[in-house]
Every structure is written in C-alpha cells, then in structure tokens.
Design an enzyme around this catalytic site. Structure first.
Site, PDB file in Angstrom:
ATOM      1  CD  GLU A 276      -3.043  -1.117   0.533  1.00 24.71           C
ATOM      2  OE1 GLU A 276      -3.384  -0.060  -0.076  1.00 24.71           O
ATOM      3  OE2 GLU A 276      -3.794  -2.014   0.268  1.00 24.71           O
ATOM      4  CB  CYS A 310      -1.888   7.229   0.981  1.00 22.53           C
ATOM      5  SG  CYS A 310      -3.372   6.547   1.757  1.00 22.53           S
TER       6      CYS A 310
HETATM    7  P1  NAD Z   1       7.999   5.283   4.826  1.00 21.88           P
HETATM    8  O1  NAD Z   1       8.045   4.785   3.593  1.00 21.88           O
HETATM    9  O2  NAD Z   1       9.154   6.442   5.049  1.00 21.88           O
HETATM   10  O3  NAD Z   1       8.000   4.454   6.032  1.00 21.88           O
HETATM   11  C1  NAD Z   1       6.898   3.450   6.087  1.00 21.88           C
HETATM   12  C2  NAD Z   1       7.152   2.265   6.971  1.00 21.88           C
HETATM   13  O4  NAD Z   1       8.154   1.507   6.510  1.00 21.88           O
HETATM   14  C3  NAD Z   1       7.959   2.796   8.346  1.00 21.88           C
HETATM   15  O5  NAD Z   1       7.494   1.908   9.331  1.00 21.88           O
HETATM   16  C4  NAD Z   1       9.129   2.426   7.934  1.00 21.88           C
HETATM   17  O6  NAD Z   1      10.065   2.432   9.273  1.00 21.88           O
HETATM   18  C5  NAD Z   1       9.186   1.332   7.089  1.00 21.88           C
HETATM   19  N1  NAD Z   1      10.443   1.221   6.151  1.00 21.88           N
HETATM   20  C6  NAD Z   1      11.039   2.173   5.558  1.00 21.88           C
HETATM   21  N2  NAD Z   1      12.118   1.683   4.811  1.00 21.88           N
HETATM   22  C7  NAD Z   1      11.943   0.214   4.978  1.00 21.88           C
HETATM   23  C8  NAD Z   1      12.750  -0.809   4.302  1.00 21.88           C
HETATM   24  N3  NAD Z   1      13.720  -0.836   3.567  1.00 21.88           N
HETATM   25  N4  NAD Z   1      12.608  -2.224   4.866  1.00 21.88           N
HETATM   26  C9  NAD Z   1      11.457  -2.248   5.821  1.00 21.88           C
HETATM   27  N5  NAD Z   1      10.703  -1.285   6.280  1.00 21.88           N
HETATM   28  C10 NAD Z   1      10.822  -0.128   5.951  1.00 21.88           C
HETATM   29  O7  NAD Z   1       6.714   6.148   4.730  1.00 21.88           O
HETATM   30  P2  NAD Z   1       6.068   7.355   5.787  1.00 21.88           P
HETATM   31  O8  NAD Z   1       6.618   8.578   5.579  1.00 21.88           O
HETATM   32  O9  NAD Z   1       5.937   6.811   7.094  1.00 21.88           O
HETATM   33  O10 NAD Z   1       4.645   7.558   5.321  1.00 21.88           O
HETATM   34  C11 NAD Z   1       4.321   8.388   3.942  1.00 21.88           C
HETATM   35  C12 NAD Z   1       3.933   7.572   2.738  1.00 21.88           C
HETATM   36  O11 NAD Z   1       3.136   6.245   3.216  1.00 21.88           O
HETATM   37  C13 NAD Z   1       3.427   8.397   1.776  1.00 21.88           C
HETATM   38  O12 NAD Z   1       4.045   8.182   0.350  1.00 21.88           O
HETATM   39  C14 NAD Z   1       2.107   7.697   1.473  1.00 21.88           C
HETATM   40  O13 NAD Z   1       1.238   7.798   0.367  1.00 21.88           O
HETATM   41  C15 NAD Z   1       2.239   6.282   2.200  1.00 21.88           C
HETATM   42  N6  NAD Z   1       1.163   5.556   2.405  1.00 21.88           N
HETATM   43  C16 NAD Z   1       0.245   4.845   1.784  1.00 21.88           C
HETATM   44  C17 NAD Z   1      -0.922   4.218   2.343  1.00 21.88           C
HETATM   45  C18 NAD Z   1      -1.577   3.385   1.298  1.00 21.88           C
HETATM   46  O14 NAD Z   1      -2.725   2.590   1.976  1.00 21.88           O
HETATM   47  N7  NAD Z   1      -1.347   3.682   0.038  1.00 21.88           N
HETATM   48  C19 NAD Z   1      -1.350   4.697   3.473  1.00 21.88           C
HETATM   49  C20 NAD Z   1      -0.678   5.639   4.322  1.00 21.88           C
HETATM   50  C21 NAD Z   1       0.608   5.841   3.746  1.00 21.88           C
END
Ligand code: NAD
Length: 549
Positions: A276, A310
């Site tokens: 997601e 998102c």
């Molecule tokens: P992010 O990608 O920085 O982090 C999200 C999660 O992924 C965190 O828990 C982080 O620790 C983990 N993570 C990051 N790199 C990783 C890796 N290499 N391996 C494993 N885990 C890893 O995102 P954010 O800044 O917390 O949130 C914003 C983003 O999330 C935006 O792009 C938004 O659109 C997206 N988002 C999408 C949805 C959806 O349902 N499509 C919902 C909410 C947020």
C-alpha cells in the site's frame, strides 16, 4: 483566531502523554510484559510531537534477537490459533472493538499528540478501527468457500480456506493505528498471528493499541501468548520481517521508495506481499459540477491531515469554463483556513510531521515556481503564545515544529514535480478543455490510488468509471479522493503497489486456498478423459505399466 501565527497551548505534552498512556494500560503492560512487546533494548527511540517538536517519550528498541524471538513466538501462537473455530476467533476481535470503544477518547487524543492530526481526525482514525473490528466479527461467521461443478460423475469439487501463518505489518506515520487494524482484525479472524512494525515516528499509539489488545485477550481467555506482537523501531526491524521465512504475508504501507526496497526481497523468497504505497490523486471538475459541493469536497481532500494522507487530493483538473470561479473561491479558502494547534477547536490544518517534510514541500514549491507556476500560500506559519516557550525549549534541544500555510499551485502543464508525490499540503491545479484530455492527464502519473470526478452529467461520470476512465483502485463521483469507508477494498494500482486491504474480499489474502476434489463413487474417472488402466500383476499386485490409449 489569528491566521498568520500558530498559538500553542501551554500544557506539557510529555505529562499529558504519560497520563494517556497510563489510562490506556501501557504502563501496566510494560511492567508485566509477557513478550508481546519485544523489549530487550539495543537502542533508544526518541518520540517527538510535531505540535511543538519536543521529545514526548523515550523508548527502548528491541535487539534483533528479541525481534526474532517475537516472530518465533507468533509462529508458535499461530500453530494453536489456526485450530480455534473462526467464530471464537471473532470473539477476540469483538473484545478488541469494545476496548477500542472505551478507550477511543484517549487513543484519539494520543493520535493527535503523536501525529499532529486535528482531534476530529484522531478520533476518526479510532472509529475506523472500531468499524473494521465490527466487519471482521461478522466475517468470522461467514468465511466461506465455493463448490464448483465437477466434470466427473460422483465427484465433488470445492475450495477450502485455511489460516496462512504469521502476518507482518509495516505501517506509515500518517495512519499510525488504523492500518494495523485493517490487517490485524482480518488476520485474527482468519486464524493468523500478527507482528507489527509501526513507523518509528509514532510508536506510542502502537504501544497503546497493544495494551488494548492484551486487555481484550485477557478478558476473552484462551488466546495463545505472542499472537500479536509489536516491534518498535526503524527500517532495520522492518527488514527482519521482510526476510523472515516465518512471515507468510507482509503487508507494507508507506512510500513507493519503501515498496521498491521490500518488494524484490519478498519476491526472492516467494512471500506474499500486500503493498500500500504512495498516491498522486486527482479530481476532474466538469462544467456541470455543483461548485459549492465541489469546493467543500476539494477542501477536505486537499487540506485534511495537512495534506499527509495517501489519498490526499494533489491534482485538480478543472474545465476552463468553471476554472476562474472555482479557483478564486479555493484561493480564498487557502488564504483563510485555520492553521494551528491541532488540539484547538477551529483548527483544520495541523503541523507537518517533521523538518524533512517541510524541506520536501519547500523544494517542490521552488521547482514549480521556477517552471512558472502561480502559487498561493506555502509559507511557514510562525508559532506564538504561551506554548511558544515549550517550542523554544524543543528548539534548544535541536527540534522544531513546522506549520505551513497550504499551497495552491496553478500550473500550465503536468511538469515533473506534479507527477511526484510530495507528502505535504500542495494542490496543483490544471485547466482542460475536453474530457478525454482531462482523463489522459489524470492517468499520466505513475501512481494509481484514488480519484474523483465532479459532474452532474451521467455520461461523464460513467465514462470516468469505465474501463477507459480512471486507472486508480478508488474512483469516486461527487466526493473527494480521501476518507474511504472500511466496507470497500482499499488500495491502488501501478506504483501504489496493487494491494487491497479492509473490506470486500480482502480477507482472502490472509488465508491459503486449497482445492479439494472428493470421489464418492466406486470408479476412478480421470479429468480430461485421460485413460490410465493398470493390469493386475500376478499374485494380485499391480505392475504399474500404463495401457496405451
Ligand atoms: P516511509 O516509507 O518512510 O515508512 C513507512 C514504513 O516503512 C515505516 O514503518 C518505516 O520504518 C518502514 N520502512 C522504510 N524503509 C524500509 C525498508 N527498507 N524495509 C522495511 N521497512 C522499511 O513512509 P512514511 O513517511 O511513514 O509515510 C508516508 C508514505 O506512506 C506516503 O508515500 C504515503 O502515500 C504512504 N502511505 C500509503 C498508504 C496506502 O494505503 N497506500 C497509506 C498511508 C501512507
């Protein structure tokens, strides 16, 4: 209410957080931790509130071996839980829903303090958790499989759905608790265990949810230890989930960059992935649109959660005949919307999550400006009032709060910055003449999460929803791109990752399917008419040699 400054309440956030955590049972849980919060500390996690930037908590991060042990414990719990009848598993989720109902005010406020969402949205997030629990409880008595016509006489063919294993959940900062519940409520009734790695920016709400879960489990009884675990920390802990052969399905919510990192790793071990990821959501406004309704819908979709959903509306594609009218009204909204302390009544736009987010917003605006865009808003809003002292203290410690006036950016074409997701309140506005042109612009981005059309013309609406219309996972008519209900499947196409969570048939991802064929006759007809007759061997044994057809 002052529009050009943020007036903060002078209340110690740290004190309030401590009191909320105590009321939600976190202190008690940590005192008697039974392994569901992997705690063997390897490092400290500092938690900041975006309201002032101050540190509101310091938490131990689990060592890798403690995290691995939590995954193993979840697997052991799964081996027990998978044999519990689904309606009884539903009882646990019903109890979780009740705990969420009684703790809603506290948990909703904690969401506000930790993420900076306005209170109504903090509470809305908890309501979403309650709603998915209700859906999952109903589902626990409705898990079903098909019976399929067999071509063979005296045969029955059917599908059965079995629990899958341990589900890993990685969640983003902006929906710190709802995303877990979309996954966990379904996974638990499906017979799975869950290990959750919330965003390192918002671990307190995750701890609170874990405390509520453990309370529910204690009330229901018979829940195997370790069934739901939480790992507090950064990407490294997420990687452990990604690479662990014990994790049968990884549901990862976050940026497309994160999805790009985890997707190939999951594929390498043939794990199931539910991704997601980022969106770049657009709405088309047609000449017949009800502009009053459109204005309200656009305002919520673009400004809600300070542009940090998102599904936030990021592109508005407006037909030239209504462009001036709508944009001048939107500019007024952008100039006057109350940016401020998310705890205060009347605030509609709270702070950005952190300095990185502010810098990304400013860089995007600069890129648009140098490409000739006309920008309303976008500037930082200074903080004043008694709470300024708290913010000052945070700044002394090297942290700050970032409030911005949302930006409305008129562009002549879909330049590169418009095609990227900048996770901040920027709404790009484009003009179109023919609907085909608008749909082409709409689909000409690499993300495919949510979309809307505003029209009273049935042909335009149906065209937008058709196979050659919006290419997103969510397509709406006369409502904005954000604020989905849990009854539908949620997720998007293209670089949004293709995952579907929440309602409809999303539950199937948390189970494994077996196709069963049962012969209740005395003959052995083979499918596709294949003949495979064996001769009885001397002495009654068979020689196994196939008979030529
Ligand atoms: P992010 O990608 O920085 O982090 C999200 C999660 O992924 C965190 O828990 C982080 O620790 C983990 N993570 C990051 N790199 C990783 C890796 N290499 N391996 C494993 N885990 C890893 O995102 P954010 O800044 O917390 O949130 C914003 C983003 O999330 C935006 O792009 C938004 O659109 C997206 N988002 C999408 C949805 C959806 O349902 N499509 C919902 C909410 C947020």
């Amino acid at each position: 209410m002052a529009l050009n400054t943020v007036v903060l309440e002078e209340v110690s956030l740290r004190e309030e957080v401590r009191s909320l955590l105590a009321r939600l049972g976190v202190e008690e849980m940590l005192a008697n931790s039974s392994g569901s919060v992997a705690q063997s500390a390897s490092a400290e996690l500092q938690v900041h509130s975006p309201i002032t930037g101050e540190v509101i908590a310091r938490l131990p991060q689990p060592s890798e071996s403690a995290a691995q042990e939590a995954i193993e414990a979840a697997h052991r719990a799964f081996l027990v839980w998978r044999n519990v009848p689904p309606p009884r598993r539903g009882e646990l989720v019903r109890a979780l829903g009740e705990e969420l109902r009684s703790g809603a005010a506290e948990l909703g406020r904690l969401v506000t303090l930790e993420t900076g969402k306005i209170l109504s949205e903090g509470l809305g997030e908890v309501q979403e958790m309650i709603d998915i629990c209700s859906l999952a409880v109903g589902l626990s008595r409705q898990l079903e499989g098909r019976t399929i016509a067999s071509e063979r006489a005296d045969h029955r063919m059917m599908e059965t759905w079995h629990p899958l294993g341990v589900v890993g959940v990685i969640s983003a900062f902006n929906f710190p608790v709802a995303v877990w519940s979309w996954n966990a409520a379904l996974a638990l009734v499906c017979g799975d265990a869950v290990v959750w790695k919330p965003s390192e920016k918002v671990p307190l709400t995750a701890l609170a949810v874990q405390a509520l879960f453990l309370r529910a489990a204690a009330k229901v009884g018979g829940v195997p230890e370790g069934l739901c675990a939480v790992l507090l920390g950064g990407p490294r802990l997420g990687e452990l989930l990604v690479d662990s052969p014990r994790i049968a399905l990884l549901s990862a919510t976050g940026s497309t960059a994160m999805g790009r990192a985890v997707g190939p790793r999951l594929a390498r071990r043939f794990a199931r992935a539910l991704l997601e990821l980022g969106g770049n959501n657009a709405a088309i406004v047609c000449p017949s649109a009800d502009l009053d309704l459109t204005l309200r819908a656009v305002a919520f979709a673009a400004l809600g959660t300070a542009g940090q959903r998102c599904t936030t509306l990021r592109r508005l594609i407006v037909q030239e005949s209504v462009y001036e009218d709508l944009i001048s009204r939107l500019q007024q909204v952008y100039r006057s919307v109350v940016v401020g302390d998310p705890r205060a009544a009347g605030t509609l736009v709270g702070p950005l999550i952190d300095e990185r987010s502010f810098a990304a917003m400013q860089a995007a605006l600069e890129e648009a400006r140098s490409a000739g865009a006309t920008i309303t808003g976008g500037e930082r809003v200074p903080v004043a009032g008694a709470g300024g002292a708290l913010r000052h203290a945070a700044r002394q410690a090297g942290y700050d709060a970032f409030y911005v006036r949302p930006a409305l950016v008129e562009v002549a074409a879909q330049i590169p910055v418009v095609k990227r997701e900048t996770f901040a309140p920027i709404l790009y506005v484009l003009k179109y003449r023919e609907l085909e042109e608008a749909i082409a612009l709409h689909n000409d981005v690499s993300q495919g999460l949510s979309s809307s059309i505003f029209t009273l013309n049935m042909r335009e609406a149906e065209r937008f929803l058709s196979a050659s219309g919006s290419d997103c996972g969510i397509a709406n008519v006369n409502i904005g791109t954000s604020g989905a209900e849990i009854g539908g499947a949620f997720g998007g196409e293209k670089e949004t990752g293709g995952g579907r969570e929440s309602g409809s048939d999303a539950w199937k991802q948390y189970m494994r399917r077996a196709t069963n064929t049962i012969n209740y006759g005395t003959r052995l007809p083979l499918a596709q008419g294949v003949s495979f007759e064996i001769e009885p061997a001397e002495g009654g044994a068979t020689n196994g040699s196939p008979k030529p057809e």
